[in-house]
Scaffold this motif. Sequence first.
Motif, short mmCIF file in Angstrom:
data_model
loop_
_atom_site.label_atom_id
_atom_site.label_comp_id
_atom_site.label_asym_id
_atom_site.label_seq_id
_atom_site.Cartn_x
_atom_site.Cartn_y
_atom_site.Cartn_z
N LEU A 204 0.82 -1.21 0.00
CA LEU A 204 0.00 0.00 0.00
C LEU A 204 0.86 1.27 0.00
O LEU A 204 0.55 2.24 -0.71
CB LEU A 204 -0.94 0.00 1.21
N SER A 205 1.94 1.28 0.77
CA SER A 205 2.80 2.46 0.81
C SER A 205 3.50 2.66 -0.53
O SER A 205 3.67 3.81 -0.99
CB SER A 205 3.83 2.34 1.94
N GLN A 206 3.90 1.57 -1.19
CA GLN A 206 4.51 1.69 -2.51
C GLN A 206 3.50 2.21 -3.53
O GLN A 206 3.85 2.94 -4.46
CB GLN A 206 5.06 0.34 -2.97
N GLY A 207 2.24 1.82 -3.37
CA GLY A 207 1.21 2.33 -4.26
C GLY A 207 1.06 3.84 -4.16
O GLY A 207 0.89 4.53 -5.18
N VAL A 208 1.14 4.37 -2.95
CA VAL A 208 1.02 5.80 -2.74
C VAL A 208 2.16 6.56 -3.43
O VAL A 208 1.93 7.56 -4.14
CB VAL A 208 0.99 6.14 -1.23
N ILE A 209 3.40 6.10 -3.26
CA ILE A 209 4.52 6.83 -3.87
C ILE A 209 4.53 6.68 -5.39
O ILE A 209 4.99 7.57 -6.11
CB ILE A 209 5.88 6.42 -3.27
N SER A 210 4.00 5.57 -5.90
CA SER A 210 3.89 5.41 -7.35
C SER A 210 2.96 6.46 -7.94
O SER A 210 3.24 7.04 -9.00
CB SER A 210 3.38 4.01 -7.70
N VAL A 211 1.88 6.74 -7.25
CA VAL A 211 0.94 7.77 -7.70
C VAL A 211 1.61 9.15 -7.67
O VAL A 211 1.45 9.96 -8.60
CB VAL A 211 -0.33 7.78 -6.82
N ILE A 212 2.41 9.42 -6.64
CA ILE A 212 3.11 10.70 -6.53
C ILE A 212 4.11 10.88 -7.66
O ILE A 212 4.19 11.94 -8.30
CB ILE A 212 3.81 10.83 -5.16
#
Length: 479
Positions: A204-212
């Motif tokens: 989930l945390s990797q998903g957030v930074i991918s969006v950024i």
Amino acid sequence: MQQKYQSERLGIEPIPKLLKNLSVPAMVGMFVMALYNIVDTIFISYAVGISAVAGLTISFPVIMIIMAVSVAMGMGGASVISRLLGAQKEKEANQVFGNIITMIIFVSIIGAIAAFTILEPMLILFGATPDILGYSVDYMFPILLGTFLFSFGFATNAIVRSEGNAKLSMNIMIISSVLNIILDAIFIFGFNMGVRGAAYASVLSQGVISVIFLHYFLTGKSSLSLRIADLAPKYKIIKEVFAIGLPGFMQQAAGGIMVVSINTMLIRFGSEFHVGLFGIVQRISMFMLMPLVGIMQGMQPLVGYNFGANKFTRLKETVWIGLKVSTLLSTIIFIIMMIFPKYFMMIFTSDAEVIKSGTDAIRILFATAFFIGVPVVCGGIFQALGKVKLALILSMSRQLLFLIPLVLILPHFFGVNGVWMAFPISDALSFGLAAFLLYRNRDLILRDDDLTVETETEALLPVKENTVIGEPLAKSSEA
């Protein structure tokens, strides 16, 4: 509007200022990332036990396979892109970026397929015993399904650094790590999900930074632009990226082989307890080495850009400062680990036996830590220059040529301590090899004659024989 100055300042601003501005954010970001790995292990150690830590340690080679491919794409692409930007070839740099995204999509499909087909046999092959196999599977299944997020985040992070935007890279790593720690606590303790909860938190945390990162590239804040046309795979670009990224790939892959070898010897000459102990010691080691990785990552955009722009005086200054700072940091790491190892172990556990065994292991592992800075920095220099052969030799030397053979030999004479002894010996040997290669290539790296990009630089796609994208035609000596 593209922020072209983001990359151009690499050839203008003073080297000490640039190296500080690029390295400090990288250090902070790497520290925070290492911290989340540490907190991950602490939570699992207290919530589940040392056997669960052993399960995570067994699964680590699988993660390193994912990271190996991501390193090849990210750092290989970053090296090519930084030199192309230095040679004022933005169109070619965008083509490289687009092809990296295509490669990430392909790799993510393979990772998802592996989660449903070969995960359990692979973990058994890597040394998982019946007592810890369940922990390994619970952790790795969600991770493999999220391969795209991990690969995209790591590769684009390296690319952002290659254009000189180290601050964004740092901020995103901090956001990811803090979010991961918060989600760890929620899933592991709040929902009582154990190691699977730790995996969900990471995905989930990797998903957030991918969006950024995606927002950064799509809104014109980068020196690069992401266009559909550039996603079309081009063999020569892919070949060049992986050729330059091969040393990083081999280093990560060798790291996976190293962990498998260590786990096997620890179980043979010790027990699953020692595998869990290694998992803790390894995370402490990763945390302590982050400043050196930060220096290396901060240097690479400077080395690549100024080499591509034929500003060799700035290149020489970057190399010397990097070597001095890395040596100083290595010495500080050595002193800290000789004096305070017990307190590091006490962070992870209250078990007296684990603390004592870990303290002894750390002192042995870091016995020659003052040597480790030079090989790390030299490997980064050669990779940024596109010197694939030299970077490959250095990336393979410590783990594949030195450490793994020693891990397989020394335990027969010294038992479990033989595994720990392999580390300081390989560090000393790697230092000697790095110093030799640096001396052999001093005419390339430590030269003072600056040339003009217009008359001397060739940064061409497709690649000509015996050249790399963006590499000047100036003569050089290579071991």
